[in-house]
Design an enzyme around this catalytic site. Structure first.
Site, short mmCIF file in Angstrom:
data_model
loop_
_atom_site.label_atom_id
_atom_site.label_comp_id
_atom_site.label_asym_id
_atom_site.label_seq_id
_atom_site.Cartn_x
_atom_site.Cartn_y
_atom_site.Cartn_z
N GLU A 57 8.51 -2.97 -7.47
CA GLU A 57 7.62 -1.80 -7.47
C GLU A 57 6.84 -1.62 -8.76
O GLU A 57 5.78 -0.99 -8.77
CB GLU A 57 8.43 -0.53 -7.16
CG GLU A 57 9.10 0.15 -8.35
CD GLU A 57 10.14 -0.72 -9.04
OE1 GLU A 57 10.32 -0.54 -10.25
OE2 GLU A 57 10.76 -1.59 -8.40
N ASP B 216 14.36 2.19 -16.31
CA ASP B 216 13.17 1.51 -15.78
C ASP B 216 11.88 2.19 -16.22
O ASP B 216 10.80 1.74 -15.85
CB ASP B 216 13.24 1.43 -14.25
CG ASP B 216 12.59 0.18 -13.71
OD1 ASP B 216 12.42 -0.79 -14.47
OD2 ASP B 216 12.24 0.15 -12.51
N LYS C 114 18.96 -1.62 -4.15
CA LYS C 114 19.74 -2.37 -5.12
C LYS C 114 21.23 -2.21 -4.84
O LYS C 114 21.65 -1.23 -4.22
CB LYS C 114 19.46 -1.86 -6.54
CG LYS C 114 18.06 -2.10 -7.06
CD LYS C 114 17.90 -1.48 -8.44
CE LYS C 114 16.50 -1.68 -8.98
NZ LYS C 114 16.23 -3.08 -9.36
N ARG D 33 5.07 -3.62 -10.56
CA ARG D 33 3.72 -4.21 -10.51
C ARG D 33 2.79 -3.39 -9.62
O ARG D 33 1.57 -3.38 -9.82
CB ARG D 33 3.81 -5.66 -10.04
CG ARG D 33 4.32 -5.86 -8.64
CD ARG D 33 4.90 -7.24 -8.40
NE ARG D 33 6.20 -7.40 -9.05
CZ ARG D 33 6.92 -8.52 -9.02
NH1 ARG D 33 6.46 -9.59 -8.38
NH2 ARG D 33 8.09 -8.58 -9.61
#
EC number: 3.4.11.1
Length: 498
Positions: free
Chosen positions: A351, A290, A279, A353
């Site tokens: 990531e 997250d 990122k 999923r």
């Protein structure tokens, strides 16, 4: 803060502060009129002079009002009476509590709960008041060496109901509201903690502590146990990190053993750099949030346990970091999920999923009635819905409707997104059963479509909370959403929502 329920007239309250409302234009509510009558028109004189117009969000603190038993009276502007609905009620309560906390009053009696809100019961008003009051006074300052202390914070809030026959439902609603608020606070604190403290092992320790406090079943799976289960999709995300991954499982049994459980699955990426698909550095600190999906399902479990709901509930949290490193997963790698389906990883920053799909497959062993996963999954959902509504996907329309209704009731709204087969085409891979991304367009939908491939054996909903789990800017911090939506849904399933 202490809470209590009471039925009585405002002019008879021996309290440090009594809270009443005023509508535009200068129209006093019934509790305000009763205080005014007792004071010989003192309050109406002030209102007539224009010191309190009744505009939404305005307040006026009065001291030593003649012939009343309270030390102070707080007038709260409610806006236009014809527009006074759920949102306006919540705003008035939040405003009142924030001002009360700065008045120096140790205790207060609030009469805003007597105000009618269309199609909302006294139980709803009391439950919301408790939730909002605790949320409005939440602070996260444990890492400040010098804390800003309120000299005389509010310590006790008495919530008024108009009639004595409302006392029993109000007491039950108060207990529910406090349980939900404490679950929200837990979710917020877990989200706000720095990632050097709140890593997968820390999350597992918090789950174990909760299990001990509330007599829950608890199982923590480590890397070796996940390897044996074939959770190679989840473990592919953990490969770049020195922090060991965990699969956290909590079980609450409040109903008969024969009753199928509801399973909540929460994404627990405790820090997300994006991995090799790194990122940008700007605002990467916010990627500690997250794991807010994990935080919210843990907070919901705590709320359910406090309320002792007659349901069976299981929480599953796949927890890991997503870091770059010499052993990290590369774009182009192919892994085999626990379900046996193969996945080409085109972007290591997709990531969430990858860990959720194995957790969803793991959930099959509980033979669930319903599975709901919660995840800060896609920036695309933020683009679509902003920070107002949670993205809601489901393989059963009835489940989607139930969750949408719960969100409306809880002031924690969602929006039903499509999950049409047409979008499955976006996930095609020439080398594996599927790719982990579907291209630039419809990213929130293709992510949900990916997850749907692992949910064929149960009713399933997916909540994408990427836009609603935290706030940036001056009020930066975790929101505790969607704990209210989930808690109201479970209250409804338990037949305990009045």
């Amino acid at each position: 803060m202490e809470f209590s329920i009471k039925s009585g007239s405002p002019e008879k309250q021996r309290s440090a502060c009594v809270v009443v409302g005023v509508f535009e234009s200068r129209k006093m509510t019934l509790p305000a009129e009763l205080l005014d009558k007792a004071s010989g028109g003192y309050i109406s004189d002030i209102v007539r002079r224009g010191d309190m117009e009744g505009k939404a969000g305005s307040t006026l603190l009065l001291h030593s009002v003649p012939s009343t038993l309270c030390d102070r009276i707080l007038l709260v502007g409610l806006g236009k009476e014809k527009d006074f609905r759920e949102k306006e009620f919540a705003s008035a309560i939040r405003t009142a509590v924030k001002v009360l906390n700065e008045t120096g009053a140790f205790d207060a009696s609030i009469f805003l709960t007597e105000l009618p809100v269309r199609k909302r019961s006294i139980a709803w008003r009391v439950r919301q008041t408790a939730m909002i009051a605790l949320d409005a006074t939440y602070k996260f300052d444990q890492f400040k060496s010098k804390k800003e202390e309120i000299r005389r914070p509010l310590r006790k809030l008495t919530i008024s109901v108009e009639r004595r026959n409302e006392l029993a439902p109000a007491e039950e609603a108060l207990a529910q509201g406090l349980a939900i608020a404490e679950g929200m606070a837990m979710a917020k604190t877990l989200g706000n903690l720095p990632p050097n403290i709140c890593h997968p092992t820390y999350l597992a320790e918090q789950a174990q502590a909760m299990a001990e406090e509330f007599k829950l079943g608890c199982e923590i799976l480590d890397r070796a146990e996940m390897e044996k289960l074939g959770m190679h999709s989840l473990l592919s995300v953990a490969r770049g990190s020195h922090q060991p991954p965990k699969l956290i499982v909590l079980t609450y049994k409040g109903a008969r053993a024969s009753e199928k459980p509801i399973v909540l699955v929460g994404k627990g990426v405790t820090f997300d750099t994006g991995g090799i698909s790194l990122k940008p550095g700007a605002e990467m600190d916010e990627m500690k949030y997250d794991m807010c999906g994990a935080a919210s399902v843990l907070g919901t479990m705590q709320a359910v346990a406090r309320m002792a709901l007659p349901i069976n509930l299981t929480v599953v949290v796949p927890a890991t970091e997503n870091m770059p490193g010499g052993n990290a997963t590369r774009p182009g790698d192919i892994v085999t999920s626990m379900s046996g389906q193969t996945i080409e990883i085109l972007n290591t920053d997709a990531e969430g999923r990858l860990i959720l799909c194995d957790a969803l497959t793991y959930a099959e062993r509980f033979e669930p009635d319903t599975v709901i996963d919660v995840a800060t999954l896609t920036g695309a959902c933020v683009v679509a819905l902003g920070s107002i509504a949670t993205g809601l996907f489901a393989n059963k329309d009835a489940l989607a409707r139930d969750l949408l209704d719960a969100g409306e009731d809880a002031n924690d709204r969602g929006w039903h997104m499509p999950l049409w087969d047409d979008y499955q085409e976006l996930l095609k891979s020439p080398f594996a059963d599927m790719a982990n991304i579907g291209g630039r367009w419809g990213g929130a939908i293709s992510a949900a479509c990916f997850l749907s491939r692992f949910t064929k054996k149960f009713d399933w909903a997916h909540l994408d909370i990427a836009g609603t789990a935290w706030k940036s800017g001056a009020d930066k911090g975790a929101t505790g959403r969607p704990v209210p939506m989930l808690a109201y849904y479970l209250l409804q399933r338990a037949g305990k929502l009045n």
